[in-house]
Design an enzyme around this catalytic site. Sequence first.
Site, PDB file in Angstrom:
ATOM      1  N   ASP A 145       0.787  -1.089   0.049  1.00  0.00           N
ATOM      2  CA  ASP A 145       0.025   0.005  -0.076  1.00  0.00           C
ATOM      3  C   ASP A 145       0.687   1.270  -0.132  1.00  0.00           C
ATOM      4  OD1 ASP A 145      -2.319  -1.642   0.491  1.00  0.00           O
ATOM      5  OD2 ASP A 145      -1.531  -1.939   2.313  1.00  0.00           O
TER       6      ASP A 145
ATOM      7  N   HIS B 199      -4.776  -3.495   6.306  1.00  0.00           N
ATOM      8  CA  HIS B 199      -4.138  -3.754   4.781  1.00  0.00           C
ATOM      9  C   HIS B 199      -5.858  -4.121   3.992  1.00  0.00           C
ATOM     10  CE1 HIS B 199      -2.920  -5.096   1.028  1.00  0.00           C
ATOM     11  NE2 HIS B 199      -3.476  -6.138   1.328  1.00  0.00           N
TER      12      HIS B 199
END
Length: 327
Positions: free
Chosen positions: A159, A187
Amino acid sequence: MTTPVKVAVTGAAGQISYSLLFRIAAGEVFGAEVPVELRLIEVDPAMRALEGVVMELDDCAFPNLVNVVTTSDLKVGFDGVNWALLIGSVPRKQGMERGDLLGVNGGIFKPQGQAIAAAAASDVRVLVVGNPCNTNCLIARENGKDVPADRWFSMMRLDQNRAMTQLARKAGKPVTTVTKMAVWGNHSATQFPDYYHAEIDGVSAPEVVADHAWLAGEFISTVQKRGAAIIEARGASSAASAANAVIDTVRSIATPTPTGDWASVGVVSRGEYGIPEGLQFGFPIRSDGSSWEVVDGLTHSVSAQRLIDVTRDELLGERAEVTELLP
Ligand code: NAI
């Protein structure tokens, strides 16, 4: 000869591992001079495919790859390992609720946590990649309490890397100019990629980009939904970029963080920023190569805090769904 670093990888016949194992064996993670032993863990039905991967590792004649063990026995797989990369998990199938997914994966990560605590080296560090990675990590950590809580990590780096590229593109600058890219929380699609504290060439990202609507809108949603966009385009989930993020994560934990920067990693909360203790939460951290700390003193706007609350609540909900797996 230097003692080899022993690395266990679960899900070793899967997609991510196929991009990862060769880079580990080539010395990209622990250094070109450091010998590596791989302990590859799979479920029985995938053992034949794993044999093929090992043949390919053999055929690379990597100078530093001193031994490869394949097994479905966790005690053997984690025996004496310095790093455990927990990648194998069961993907979400059609009709499966997130709660079902947590339950199925809990069945994997509970015994793995127990086996790591029983068999790994005293300096073991564990990175959980298999989704839902933060809660899977929490399950493993809680069941492997002989290993200190600060040695369990979950992967937020993909990410972070996705967010860095989006910011660099928008600013028309190389990705190397982007620093301090924090991704807070889970996440998952609730993660908060924190553009506010990011810097481009040492200048605040919102100042450089000067397009608040893009930052607060398209930037965040592109990063949050990038995994789904890749599945849609490729017909399979991110694998090479996930493997690359594993390498970046291990390096950012095991080597000192450059001055003026930080790395996003899922770590155990000790109550920082009001996040309940014990949650496995994506934070910006700094490492000295052996220990790490969450970056302190950052302040959040009301809207940023709202986003952090959402991802915190999602992780609290996940924890509540797996309480029966926690000792
Ligand atoms: P894959 O399906 O290609 O491979 C998974 C492998 O795990 C399979 O070979 C399977 O046999 C094995 N496996 C299943 N249960 C196991 C167990 N109990 N012990 C050992 N091995 C086991 O999946 P892929 O693409 O390699 O992804 C793996 C995981 O990583 C998925 O959960 C995926 O959602 C997650 N992921 C996480 C990311 C992150 O940023 N945290 C990014 C991308 C993927």
